[in-house]
Design an enzyme around this catalytic site. Structure first.
Site, PDB file in Angstrom:
ATOM      1  N   CYS A   5      97.481 -11.318 -23.227  1.00  0.00           N
ATOM      2  CA  CYS A   5      96.843 -10.807 -22.024  1.00  0.00           C
ATOM      3  C   CYS A   5      97.918 -10.272 -21.077  1.00  0.00           C
ATOM      4  O   CYS A   5      99.005 -10.827 -20.959  1.00  0.00           O
ATOM      5  CB  CYS A   5      96.017 -11.831 -21.268  1.00  0.00           C
ATOM      6  SG  CYS A   5      94.697 -12.536 -22.227  1.00  0.00           S
ATOM      7  N   ARG A  18     100.328  -6.695 -25.164  1.00  0.00           N
ATOM      8  CA  ARG A  18     100.126  -8.128 -24.940  1.00  0.00           C
ATOM      9  C   ARG A  18      98.736  -8.594 -25.373  1.00  0.00           C
ATOM     10  O   ARG A  18      98.455  -9.791 -25.427  1.00  0.00           O
ATOM     11  CB  ARG A  18     100.320  -8.464 -23.462  1.00  0.00           C
ATOM     12  CG  ARG A  18     101.684  -8.128 -22.928  1.00  0.00           C
ATOM     13  CD  ARG A  18     101.781  -8.498 -21.473  1.00  0.00           C
ATOM     14  NE  ARG A  18     101.721  -9.931 -21.283  1.00  0.00           N
ATOM     15  CZ  ARG A  18     102.766 -10.739 -21.288  1.00  0.00           C
ATOM     16  NH1 ARG A  18     103.967 -10.252 -21.476  1.00  0.00           N
ATOM     17  NH2 ARG A  18     102.622 -12.036 -21.116  1.00  0.00           N
ATOM     18  N   TRP A  74      93.582 -10.586 -24.820  1.00  0.00           N
ATOM     19  CA  TRP A  74      93.647 -11.084 -26.193  1.00  0.00           C
ATOM     20  C   TRP A  74      92.770 -12.337 -26.169  1.00  0.00           C
ATOM     21  O   TRP A  74      93.132 -13.352 -25.580  1.00  0.00           O
ATOM     22  CB  TRP A  74      95.081 -11.443 -26.560  1.00  0.00           C
ATOM     23  CG  TRP A  74      95.262 -11.826 -28.000  1.00  0.00           C
ATOM     24  CD1 TRP A  74      95.471 -10.979 -29.057  1.00  0.00           C
ATOM     25  CD2 TRP A  74      95.257 -13.149 -28.550  1.00  0.00           C
ATOM     26  NE1 TRP A  74      95.588 -11.705 -30.217  1.00  0.00           N
ATOM     27  CE2 TRP A  74      95.462 -13.029 -29.946  1.00  0.00           C
ATOM     28  CE3 TRP A  74      95.083 -14.426 -28.002  1.00  0.00           C
ATOM     29  CZ2 TRP A  74      95.517 -14.125 -30.802  1.00  0.00           C
ATOM     30  CZ3 TRP A  74      95.124 -15.518 -28.850  1.00  0.00           C
ATOM     31  CH2 TRP A  74      95.348 -15.360 -30.231  1.00  0.00           C
ATOM     32  N   ASN A  96      96.056 -14.673 -17.117  1.00  0.00           N
ATOM     33  CA  ASN A  96      96.725 -14.771 -18.412  1.00  0.00           C
ATOM     34  C   ASN A  96      97.112 -16.229 -18.596  1.00  0.00           C
ATOM     35  O   ASN A  96      97.810 -16.788 -17.755  1.00  0.00           O
ATOM     36  CB  ASN A  96      97.980 -13.893 -18.432  1.00  0.00           C
ATOM     37  CG  ASN A  96      98.824 -14.136 -19.672  1.00  0.00           C
ATOM     38  OD1 ASN A  96      98.304 -14.494 -20.714  1.00  0.00           O
ATOM     39  ND2 ASN A  96     100.129 -13.937 -19.542  1.00  0.00           N
ATOM     40  N   GLY A  97      96.645 -16.839 -19.680  1.00  0.00           N
ATOM     41  CA  GLY A  97      96.963 -18.246 -19.929  1.00  0.00           C
ATOM     42  C   GLY A  97      95.714 -18.957 -20.395  1.00  0.00           C
ATOM     43  O   GLY A  97      94.749 -18.334 -20.837  1.00  0.00           O
ATOM     44  N   GLU A 137     111.408 -12.686 -43.622  1.00  0.00           N
ATOM     45  CA  GLU A 137     111.111 -11.731 -42.550  1.00  0.00           C
ATOM     46  C   GLU A 137     110.518 -10.433 -43.125  1.00  0.00           C
ATOM     47  O   GLU A 137     109.604  -9.847 -42.554  1.00  0.00           O
ATOM     48  CB  GLU A 137     112.394 -11.459 -41.736  1.00  0.00           C
ATOM     49  CG  GLU A 137     112.304 -10.340 -40.711  1.00  0.00           C
ATOM     50  CD  GLU A 137     111.270 -10.553 -39.613  1.00  0.00           C
ATOM     51  OE1 GLU A 137     110.617 -11.604 -39.574  1.00  0.00           O
ATOM     52  OE2 GLU A 137     111.094  -9.620 -38.805  1.00  0.00           O
ATOM     53  N   LYS A 160     106.894  -8.867 -42.063  1.00  0.00           N
ATOM     54  CA  LYS A 160     106.718  -7.481 -41.574  1.00  0.00           C
ATOM     55  C   LYS A 160     105.612  -6.798 -42.364  1.00  0.00           C
ATOM     56  O   LYS A 160     104.747  -6.131 -41.815  1.00  0.00           O
ATOM     57  CB  LYS A 160     108.006  -6.659 -41.720  1.00  0.00           C
ATOM     58  CG  LYS A 160     109.124  -6.942 -40.750  1.00  0.00           C
ATOM     59  CD  LYS A 160     108.918  -6.416 -39.351  1.00  0.00           C
ATOM     60  CE  LYS A 160     108.261  -7.374 -38.449  1.00  0.00           C
ATOM     61  NZ  LYS A 160     108.896  -8.501 -37.898  1.00  0.00           N
ATOM     62  N   GLU A 214     102.027  -8.270 -41.505  1.00  0.00           N
ATOM     63  CA  GLU A 214     101.439  -8.084 -40.180  1.00  0.00           C
ATOM     64  C   GLU A 214     101.108  -6.636 -39.855  1.00  0.00           C
ATOM     65  O   GLU A 214     100.175  -6.395 -39.099  1.00  0.00           O
ATOM     66  CB  GLU A 214     102.313  -8.711 -39.089  1.00  0.00           C
ATOM     67  CG  GLU A 214     103.658  -8.068 -38.915  1.00  0.00           C
ATOM     68  CD  GLU A 214     104.515  -8.793 -37.894  1.00  0.00           C
ATOM     69  OE1 GLU A 214     103.978  -9.447 -36.998  1.00  0.00           O
ATOM     70  OE2 GLU A 214     105.753  -8.683 -37.997  1.00  0.00           O
ATOM     71  N   HIS A 257     108.488 -22.567 -60.902  1.00  0.00           N
ATOM     72  CA  HIS A 257     107.874 -23.878 -60.641  1.00  0.00           C
ATOM     73  C   HIS A 257     106.409 -23.739 -60.235  1.00  0.00           C
ATOM     74  O   HIS A 257     105.851 -24.635 -59.608  1.00  0.00           O
ATOM     75  CB  HIS A 257     108.683 -24.636 -59.586  1.00  0.00           C
ATOM     76  CG  HIS A 257     110.078 -24.931 -60.048  1.00  0.00           C
ATOM     77  ND1 HIS A 257     110.350 -25.831 -61.061  1.00  0.00           N
ATOM     78  CD2 HIS A 257     111.278 -24.399 -59.702  1.00  0.00           C
ATOM     79  CE1 HIS A 257     111.650 -25.864 -61.286  1.00  0.00           C
ATOM     80  NE2 HIS A 257     112.239 -24.992 -60.476  1.00  0.00           N
ATOM     81  N   LYS A 282     101.718  -9.404 -28.713  1.00  0.00           N
ATOM     82  CA  LYS A 282     103.107  -9.782 -28.486  1.00  0.00           C
ATOM     83  C   LYS A 282     103.114 -10.873 -27.416  1.00  0.00           C
ATOM     84  O   LYS A 282     102.204 -10.915 -26.602  1.00  0.00           O
ATOM     85  CB  LYS A 282     103.878  -8.566 -27.992  1.00  0.00           C
ATOM     86  CG  LYS A 282     105.326  -8.626 -28.376  1.00  0.00           C
ATOM     87  CD  LYS A 282     105.958  -7.283 -28.308  1.00  0.00           C
ATOM     88  CE  LYS A 282     107.399  -7.359 -28.741  1.00  0.00           C
ATOM     89  NZ  LYS A 282     107.549  -7.489 -30.197  1.00  0.00           N
TER      90      LYS A 282
HETATM   91  C1  F6R Z   1     106.561 -10.849 -35.800  1.00  0.00           C
HETATM   92  C2  F6R Z   1     106.736 -11.283 -34.428  1.00  0.00           C
HETATM   93  C3  F6R Z   1     106.431 -12.697 -34.124  1.00  0.00           C
HETATM   94  C4  F6R Z   1     107.403 -13.242 -33.071  1.00  0.00           C
HETATM   95  C5  F6R Z   1     106.969 -14.655 -32.643  1.00  0.00           C
HETATM   96  C6  F6R Z   1     107.935 -15.241 -31.645  1.00  0.00           C
HETATM   97  O1  F6R Z   1     106.923  -9.505 -35.942  1.00  0.00           O
HETATM   98  O2  F6R Z   1     107.088 -10.534 -33.565  1.00  0.00           O
HETATM   99  O3  F6R Z   1     106.414 -13.494 -35.268  1.00  0.00           O
HETATM  100  O4  F6R Z   1     108.690 -13.265 -33.609  1.00  0.00           O
HETATM  101  O5  F6R Z   1     105.694 -14.606 -32.102  1.00  0.00           O
HETATM  102  O6  F6R Z   1     108.003 -14.434 -30.506  1.00  0.00           O
HETATM  103  P1  F6R Z   1     109.186 -14.541 -29.485  1.00  0.00           P
HETATM  104  O7  F6R Z   1     110.418 -14.101 -30.179  1.00  0.00           O
HETATM  105  O8  F6R Z   1     108.789 -13.639 -28.355  1.00  0.00           O
HETATM  106  O9  F6R Z   1     109.272 -15.992 -29.080  1.00  0.00           O
END
Ligand code: F6R
Length: 608
Positions: free
Chosen positions: A2, A27, A75, A101-102, A481, A485, A488, A504, A603
């Site tokens: 949010c 966000r 969100w 937000n929260g 990682e 990527k 997602e 295994h 994010k």
């Molecule tokens: C994946 C991604 C997330 C963040 C995770 C932690 O591409 O961006 O997995 O890495 O939510 O976020 P931060 O680094 O902001 O604590």
């Protein structure tokens, strides 16, 4: 999760709010709304869907005149993303509008109490209790009503409030969710993130937990929750608006992938002086360093995987055992952490709820916490004993790229720094390692330019709905990682596996045409990974290998190969991840996905 914005000044608020919301859309992007005051009345417009839908509905804000207002991009947590659940929420008497937000953890009991008192709820959100509490406590002074309301709330909240009795005021409150005030001339703002402010002003005040702000066009007053005035410093934002724009790229993600040589260089260069690593920003004494008998790295998602990549280098150079633990697990795991543990917390946003909670748990157990953060003034930065900023610049795409590479690079530098300060590295190894670290920006640039075939590979592989990413040690850390990527942004199921573990159990899933991305950059164990490639090939898999240019053996075994520049095994992750970022990007593009705003994600995950 949010985003909230607020404005009061002499221009029409709604277009400014909508513009701010567009910058905060990463966000959360399932519904949005704005509220303005005009002629002592509130006017609200909200809708399910993206900000673009709200722009359409309000004619880009033109049909909502008024000089003071608040906005929200959501969100969903409590209640589906519908028009009604979208913020702002309004009080029954029509005087108050609130954006939040929260999460209000005690909203059920508050709702029960308010319903008994006759307040009518229209949404399923936790937020709506706030606006009814405000109405209940309001006797003509919003500050008093807001402070009484805040005293009833548990959980996390950044709030923006307007009241129709005050045509020239917005109110903002912060408790455990980010909130920043932007200072203009004859106009002032608030927002969840500086990206929404930077086009208007570079002068900002970072709100702390327990801060309450009363904002007019010409003044900002800040108080604590007891109502006592607070003096807070004005900070200057260093980057300009172009950093938060696509700059000609189709997507922020591609722009941010391409920015990595710059981001890593900017992160490295202030910390290397006269061929020495110097972290002027952290005052770890020799005694602090020599006391460390264990390092715990904690974070979420990609930041956690950055920790997994850094672990190998930290252990190799410092000789100190390193444990990586997901923040969401660590906080409930009775961790073995004490005052001899150095806890390293990684977070791009600095606002991730689980990371913050884990950090607090570690501090409670006596550990010193060193945070590696990208957002200046964020909660993680504020709570840590020591802060090292990654100078990646704003990261807008939901999937992190430059956040990850800069975090890993800081861990490499830190490994060298601790190894040196504790006398565990010879001068020649020190010089050699530092020289290799300094080459990373250039190697990333090479990795970017060596891979013009990736869009073609994406055309071949995007039709599959599942992929494996395999590797050993440092390659495995990068595989984790790479697979995240892929999942997602392209929505292709991708699983990272330690190559030696396949036999295994998981090898049962390998059959004809199953794509396997095999990471073979760690030369010390490459032969072992090659054996695993042969095993999956024997069962029909299609192998896309990642290897250094002269790995001739792999060329003969793999179906496709992505070439890498020559790298140090222990310093390869920020380079090795680059083609995997590009592969995920182009696969997502082939699949027609919304790359910068993948479904269900946001994010800055500020909820548990
Ligand atoms: C994946 C991604 C997330 C963040 C995770 C932690 O591409 O961006 O997995 O890495 O939510 O976020 P931060 O680094 O902001 O604590």
């Amino acid at each position: 999760m949010c985003g909230i914005v607020g404005y009061t000044g002499r221009a029409n608020a709604a277009p400014i709010l909508l513009d701010g919301l567009k910058k905060l859309e990463y966000r959360g992007y399932d519904s949005a709304g704005v509220a303005v005051i005009n002629d002592k009345k509130l006017f609200v417009s909200k809708t399910a869907g993206r900000i673009s839908a709200l722009c359409e509905k309000t004619d880009n804000g033109e049909n909502l005149p008024g000089f003071t207002g608040i906005g929200h991009t959501r969100w969903a947590t409590h209640g589906a993303p519908t028009d009604i659940n979208a913020h702002p929420h309004t009080s029954n008497d029509g005087k108050f509008a609130v954006v939040h937000n929260g999460i209000i953890e005690n909203y059920m009991s508050l709702k029960e109490e308010l319903v008994k008192k006759g307040y009518e709820f229209e949404s399923q959100t936790d937020t709506e209790v706030i606006v009814h509490l405000l109405e209940m406590y309001y006797t003509g002074d919003v500050k008093i009503a807001l402070l009484k309301t805040a005293a009833r709330l548990s959980g996390s909240y950044a709030l923006g409030v307007i009241c129709s009795d005050y045509s020239e005021k917005v109110f903002a409150v912060r408790e455990a969710s980010p909130l920043i005030i932007g200072l203009g001339v004859g106009e002032n703002y608030f927002a969840s993130d500086v990206t929404a402010l930077v086009q208007h002003t570079k002068n900002v005040i970072y709100m702390d937990d327990g801060d309450f702000a009363e904002i007019t066009p010409d003044d900002v007053k800040i108080f604590d929750f007891a109502g006592k005035p607070k003096n807070k410093p004005v900070n200057r934002i260093e980057w300009d608006i172009r950093a938060a724009e696509k700059d000609g790229y189709d997507h922020f993600m591609l722009k941010e992938i391409m920015e990595q040589p710059r981001a890593v260089r900017d992160t490295l260069s202030p910390r290397i002086k006269d061929d020495r690593v110097c972290f002027d920003e952290i005052n770890l004494t020799d005694e602090d360093i020599n006391k460390i008998n264990r390092i715990v790295i904690t974070a979420c998602g990609s930041a956690y995987y950055a920790g997994c990549a850094g672990k190998y280098t930290l252990e190799k150079l410092t000789g100190i055992p390193v444990i990586t633990e997901l923040a969401s697990e660590l906080r409930y795991s009775q961790p073995l952490i004490d005052d001899r543990t150095l806890v390293i917390v990684l977070s791009q946003s600095g606002e991730t709820a689980d990371t913050i909670a884990a950090m607090k748990e570690c501090k409670k157990r006596g550990a010193k916490v060193l945070s590696v953060v990208n957002v200046v003034g964020s909660t993680v930065a504020k709570l840590a004993d020591y802060v090292i900023y990654t100078w990646a610049g704003p990261e807008i795409a939901v999937a992190t790229t430059k956040g990850y590479t800069t975090q890993v690079t800081v861990l490499y530098l830190l490994a060298l720094y601790i190894a040196d300060r504790s006398g565990r590295i010879t001068p020649s190894d020190y010089a050699e390692t530092l020289a290799s670290i300094q080459k990373i920006p250039q190697l990333i640039r090479q990795a970017l330019s060596m891979n013009s075939a990736i869009p073609t590979l994406a055309k071949k592989y995007h039709i599959h709905n599942s992929m494996f990413f395999i590797g050993r040690n440092t390659d495995y850390a990068v595989a984790l990682e790479g697979a995240l990527k892929m999942k997602e942004i392209s929505y292709i199921h991708a699983e990272a596996y330690a190559a030696g573990e396949l036999k295994h159990g998981t090898i049962a899933l390998i059959d004809d045409y199953q794509p396997v991305v095999a990471l073979c950059c760690n030369k010390a164990i490459m032969e072992k990974t090659i054996s695993n490639i042969i095993e999956v090939k024997a069962r029909g898999a299609q192998v896309l290998a990642l290897a250094e240019k002269d790995s001739s053996k792999i060329v003969t075994i793999a179906d496709d190969i992505i070439f890498m520049p020559e790298m140090d095994d222990y310093l390869a992750a920020p380079v090795e991840i680059v083609p995997l970022q590009l592969l995920a990007y182009y696969m997502a593009k082939e699949n027609g996905c919304d790359i910068d705003k993948p479904k269900n994600l946001a994010k800055s995950v500020t909820v548990e």
